[in-house]
Write a protein that holds these residues in place. Structure first.
Motif, mmCIF file in Angstrom:
data_model
loop_
_atom_site.group_PDB
_atom_site.id
_atom_site.type_symbol
_atom_site.label_atom_id
_atom_site.label_comp_id
_atom_site.label_asym_id
_atom_site.label_seq_id
_atom_site.Cartn_x
_atom_site.Cartn_y
_atom_site.Cartn_z
ATOM 1 N N ARG A 38 0.804 -1.219 0.000
ATOM 2 C CA ARG A 38 0.000 0.000 0.000
ATOM 3 C C ARG A 38 0.838 1.269 0.000
ATOM 4 O O ARG A 38 0.339 2.350 0.276
ATOM 5 N N TRP A 87 -8.163 1.066 -1.108
ATOM 6 C CA TRP A 87 -8.298 -0.340 -0.720
ATOM 7 C C TRP A 87 -8.606 -1.223 -1.924
ATOM 8 O O TRP A 87 -8.223 -2.397 -1.953
ATOM 9 N N GLU A 228 -14.698 -7.932 0.763
ATOM 10 C CA GLU A 228 -15.097 -6.549 0.532
ATOM 11 C C GLU A 228 -16.227 -6.162 1.468
ATOM 12 O O GLU A 228 -17.168 -6.929 1.689
ATOM 13 N N TRP A 231 -17.489 0.144 2.752
ATOM 14 C CA TRP A 231 -16.536 1.211 2.458
ATOM 15 C C TRP A 231 -15.110 0.785 2.798
ATOM 16 O O TRP A 231 -14.354 1.516 3.421
ATOM 17 N N GLY A 232 -14.746 -0.400 2.399
ATOM 18 C CA GLY A 232 -13.398 -0.878 2.658
ATOM 19 C C GLY A 232 -13.288 -2.357 2.350
ATOM 20 O O GLY A 232 -14.203 -2.957 1.777
#
Length: 273
Positions: A38, A87, A228, A231-232
């Protein structure tokens, strides 16, 4: 994949993320972000970590440092970076590197198997306020993801779809008819295995919801489970976290339709539309 390799080297050495971070004048959280892919990689940081981890063989070091260049090179999906949350950007990179993708979906047809019209409808549901141009770009990105499935070096896709997702009317009869026809066509491809979890089984091993398992060609890299959320997303790669999902997926495959049964259910749905 560089991040996963660095994590394995660190763990094999018995070092904490905090200790690794101290060695390169960084925080524990930076090491975590590096290992999860990331954050970008600096060659100097990777060189220092390899020394700390005892990687002294020139060929091994060159191979890992070459991965720095590859990891920092922009992927095809970067042109859509303004559309992608961080993400999900991580997931696209993992999907691109995967050798095998196993997925269970309960609400929608998996993105890798959606037609353009079906994808457009789903995207409108998720982003009702965006412009038509943005919807077009999101659809195009989803179709680009699918292109790798037809290449010789593409991944194997093994999808289990809950019957509810097949019967849920998304976008109207014409869109669903085209989508089910598409599934019947791709199910015959050698790189794709398609199974259906039928209603008749009631409760089953994956009642917790949809998930994907990605496996990579490098044997020393662990599988990654992707879950999943609204929101992430969760990315799980520790053996104790991955194993329950592998067990659930194996059980799903046992309980779901055979290829012949899949064709039968899809044919029945087509006739009912």
């Amino acid at each position: 994949m560089l991040g996963a390799s660095l994590r394995k080297l660190r763990e094999d050495r018995g070092l904490s993320r905090e200790e690794a971070g101290f060695h390169i004048r960084a925080s524990e959280s930076k090491i975590s972000r590096m290992e999860l892919g990331r954050v970008g990689f600096k060659t100097r940081d990777v060189e220092d970590l390899l020394t700390l981890y005892g990687v002294n063989d020139d060929a091994a070091r060159r191979g890992l440092l070459e991965m720095v260049r590859e990891a920092n090179a922009p992927g095809w999906w970067q042109k859509y970076s303004d559309l992608l949350p961080a993400w999900f950007n991580t997931y696209i990179g993992l999907e691109e590197a995967a050798q095998t993708i196993r997925t269970y979906e309960v609400q929608f047809i998996p993105g890798l198997l959606q037609t353009a019209a079906y994808a457009r409808t789903v995207i409108r549901l998720g982003w009702p306020d965006v412009t038509e141009d943005e919807i077009d770009r999101r659809v195009h990105m989803r179709l680009e993801r699918q292109e790798r499935l037809t290449r010789k070096d593409g991944p194997r896709l093994w999808a289990v779809i809950d019957e509810a997702a097949l019967r849920r009317p998304i976008g109207g009869k014409e869109i669903m008819y085209e989508q089910i026809q598409h599934l019947m066509a791709v199910a015959s491809l050698p790189s794709i295995t398609l199974q259906v979890m039928p209603f008749q089984f009631g409760m089953h091993a994956a009642e917790g919801g949809a998930f994907s398992i990605l496996r990579f060609p490098e044997s020393d890299l662990s599988d990654v489970v992707y879950v999943e959320q609204l929101w992430g997303a969760l990315y799980l790669d520790k053996r104790e976290d991955v194993d329950p999902y592998l067990t659930a997926m194996e059980q799903l495959c046992v309980e779901s339709t055979t290829p012949g049964g899949t064709a039968e259910i899809l044919g029945d749905i087509l006739r009912e539309i």
